[in-house]
Design a protein around this motif. Sequence first.
Motif, mmCIF file in Angstrom:
data_model
loop_
_atom_site.group_PDB
_atom_site.id
_atom_site.type_symbol
_atom_site.label_atom_id
_atom_site.label_comp_id
_atom_site.label_asym_id
_atom_site.label_seq_id
_atom_site.Cartn_x
_atom_site.Cartn_y
_atom_site.Cartn_z
ATOM 1 N N GLN A 64 0.814 -1.222 0.000
ATOM 2 C CA GLN A 64 0.000 0.000 0.000
ATOM 3 C C GLN A 64 0.850 1.277 0.000
ATOM 4 N N LEU A 65 2.168 1.124 -0.182
ATOM 5 C CA LEU A 65 3.066 2.272 -0.033
ATOM 6 C C LEU A 65 2.841 3.332 -1.105
ATOM 7 N N ALA A 66 2.633 4.574 -0.652
ATOM 8 C CA ALA A 66 2.489 5.708 -1.568
ATOM 9 C C ALA A 66 3.806 6.475 -1.680
ATOM 10 N N ALA A 67 4.507 6.650 -0.555
ATOM 11 C CA ALA A 67 5.765 7.396 -0.542
ATOM 12 C C ALA A 67 6.521 7.076 0.742
ATOM 13 N N ALA A 68 7.822 7.300 0.702
ATOM 14 C CA ALA A 68 8.654 7.118 1.897
ATOM 15 C C ALA A 68 9.836 8.069 1.813
ATOM 16 N N SER A 69 10.306 8.500 2.966
ATOM 17 C CA SER A 69 11.462 9.377 2.993
ATOM 18 C C SER A 69 12.175 9.246 4.337
ATOM 19 N N ALA A 70 13.440 9.615 4.349
ATOM 20 C CA ALA A 70 14.240 9.653 5.572
ATOM 21 C C ALA A 70 15.070 10.928 5.526
ATOM 22 N N PHE A 71 15.247 11.560 6.667
ATOM 23 C CA PHE A 71 15.909 12.863 6.737
ATOM 24 C C PHE A 71 17.427 12.747 6.779
ATOM 25 N N LEU A 72 17.944 11.840 7.623
ATOM 26 C CA LEU A 72 19.389 11.708 7.819
ATOM 27 C C LEU A 72 19.874 10.291 7.525
ATOM 28 N N VAL A 103 -2.440 7.122 5.630
ATOM 29 C CA VAL A 103 -1.780 7.170 6.930
ATOM 30 C C VAL A 103 -0.276 7.363 6.755
ATOM 31 N N LEU A 104 0.291 8.296 7.498
ATOM 32 C CA LEU A 104 1.744 8.482 7.543
ATOM 33 C C LEU A 104 2.280 7.797 8.795
ATOM 34 N N ILE A 105 3.096 6.769 8.615
ATOM 35 C CA ILE A 105 3.745 6.087 9.731
ATOM 36 C C ILE A 105 5.091 6.756 9.991
ATOM 37 N N VAL A 106 5.351 7.103 11.253
ATOM 38 C CA VAL A 106 6.585 7.792 11.637
ATOM 39 C C VAL A 106 7.383 6.919 12.602
ATOM 40 N N ASP A 107 8.686 6.803 12.350
ATOM 41 C CA ASP A 107 9.572 6.068 13.253
ATOM 42 C C ASP A 107 10.921 6.780 13.288
ATOM 43 N N ASP A 108 11.771 6.381 14.237
ATOM 44 C CA ASP A 108 13.054 7.076 14.368
ATOM 45 C C ASP A 108 14.075 6.621 13.325
ATOM 46 N N VAL A 109 14.244 5.297 13.152
ATOM 47 C CA VAL A 109 15.261 4.795 12.230
ATOM 48 C C VAL A 109 14.684 3.684 11.353
ATOM 49 N N LEU A 110 14.995 3.746 10.078
ATOM 50 C CA LEU A 110 14.639 2.698 9.127
ATOM 51 C C LEU A 110 15.905 1.919 8.796
ATOM 52 N N ILE A 127 8.453 -1.306 10.674
ATOM 53 C CA ILE A 127 7.482 -0.432 10.022
ATOM 54 C C ILE A 127 6.530 -1.244 9.157
ATOM 55 N N ALA A 128 7.054 -2.237 8.436
ATOM 56 C CA ALA A 128 6.216 -3.073 7.578
ATOM 57 C C ALA A 128 5.211 -3.875 8.388
ATOM 58 N N SER A 129 5.628 -4.349 9.562
ATOM 59 C CA SER A 129 4.721 -5.093 10.429
ATOM 60 C C SER A 129 3.587 -4.189 10.916
ATOM 61 N N CYS A 130 3.932 -2.949 11.274
ATOM 62 C CA CYS A 130 2.928 -1.975 11.709
ATOM 63 C C CYS A 130 1.986 -1.637 10.551
ATOM 64 N N ALA A 131 2.546 -1.423 9.358
ATOM 65 C CA ALA A 131 1.749 -1.090 8.183
ATOM 66 C C ALA A 131 0.801 -2.230 7.814
ATOM 67 N N LYS A 132 1.279 -3.454 7.933
ATOM 68 C CA LYS A 132 0.455 -4.620 7.614
ATOM 69 C C LYS A 132 -0.782 -4.676 8.509
ATOM 70 N N GLU A 136 -8.609 -0.616 2.254
ATOM 71 C CA GLU A 136 -8.519 0.594 1.426
ATOM 72 C C GLU A 136 -7.624 1.652 2.063
ATOM 73 N N VAL A 137 -6.520 1.197 2.658
ATOM 74 C CA VAL A 137 -5.603 2.120 3.330
ATOM 75 C C VAL A 137 -4.409 2.410 2.430
ATOM 76 N N LYS A 138 -4.010 3.673 2.396
ATOM 77 C CA LYS A 138 -2.792 4.079 1.701
ATOM 78 C C LYS A 138 -1.755 4.430 2.768
ATOM 79 N N ILE A 139 -0.499 4.009 2.564
ATOM 80 C CA ILE A 139 0.545 4.181 3.575
ATOM 81 C C ILE A 139 1.692 5.027 3.029
ATOM 82 N N SER A 140 2.137 6.013 3.801
ATOM 83 C CA SER A 140 3.408 6.691 3.568
ATOM 84 C C SER A 140 4.259 6.517 4.826
#
Length: 245
Positions: free
Chosen positions: A62-70, A193-200, A206-211, A218-222
């Motif tokens: 269901q992934l729409a987008a993903a990003s990491a800052f650092l 839904v935007l899922i937020v975590d500290d480190v990928l 994150i995938a377990s939470c998204a699942k 009908e959920v979209k995940i970023s």
Amino acid sequence: MRGLAADCGRLVFPQYCSVCDARLLGSERFICTACLMDLPRTGYKGKKNNMAERLLWQQIPQLAAASAFLSYVPGTASSSIFLAFKYGGKQALAHFMGTLMAAELINTGFFDGIDLIVPVPLSRQRQKMRGYNQSECLATGITEITGLQLAVDIVTRTTDNPTQTNLNAAERQNNVAGIFRLKRPEAVSGRHVLIVDDVLTTGATIASCAKEIATAGEVKISVLTLGLAGKHYASLLPEDEVLPK
């Protein structure tokens, strides 16, 4: 007057950079200007097909987008930021970092269409021991910049699973399988839904939470994380190559 009071407060109770320990000056908060400029930013800034997305494509249909800052590299000066808010009680630092990564993405379209933010929850035991959830602190910073709704009662972590630190990818997936429970499916059904975590690292948690969130239908995940750690197969692929989702 507020500025004068703040300056006086800093004279009596000086604050120091979370990276280099230099005394903070003027309007500096948590991190000095020099260290702030030197942070190992990924530079994704909403760019599609970045490494964070590639890492999660096949794990989150269901992934729409993903990003990491650092880029997170253990043992480097900037890794002290993560250690400070994860184990050092620096909740306000996590909030501040949340505002930084949201500000970088606010004009890129990354947040367009997102309905609510769900931070990856800690187990009840771990949150009681730590006193807070660092992912929730990051999420509050994102909310401050974006105005998006923060939902902390959507998903719970039912198992206090062992740390992922020394596990390989397969062991990480087994370690986090079935550890989340969706409490309010009606709150996320049909929403983005935007899922937020500290480190990928491998994306297993994150995938377990998204699942679990996706069971609402009908959920979209970023996904947005402060750090991207580890070595990934995606780094070997050309930037314009698209993997099957």
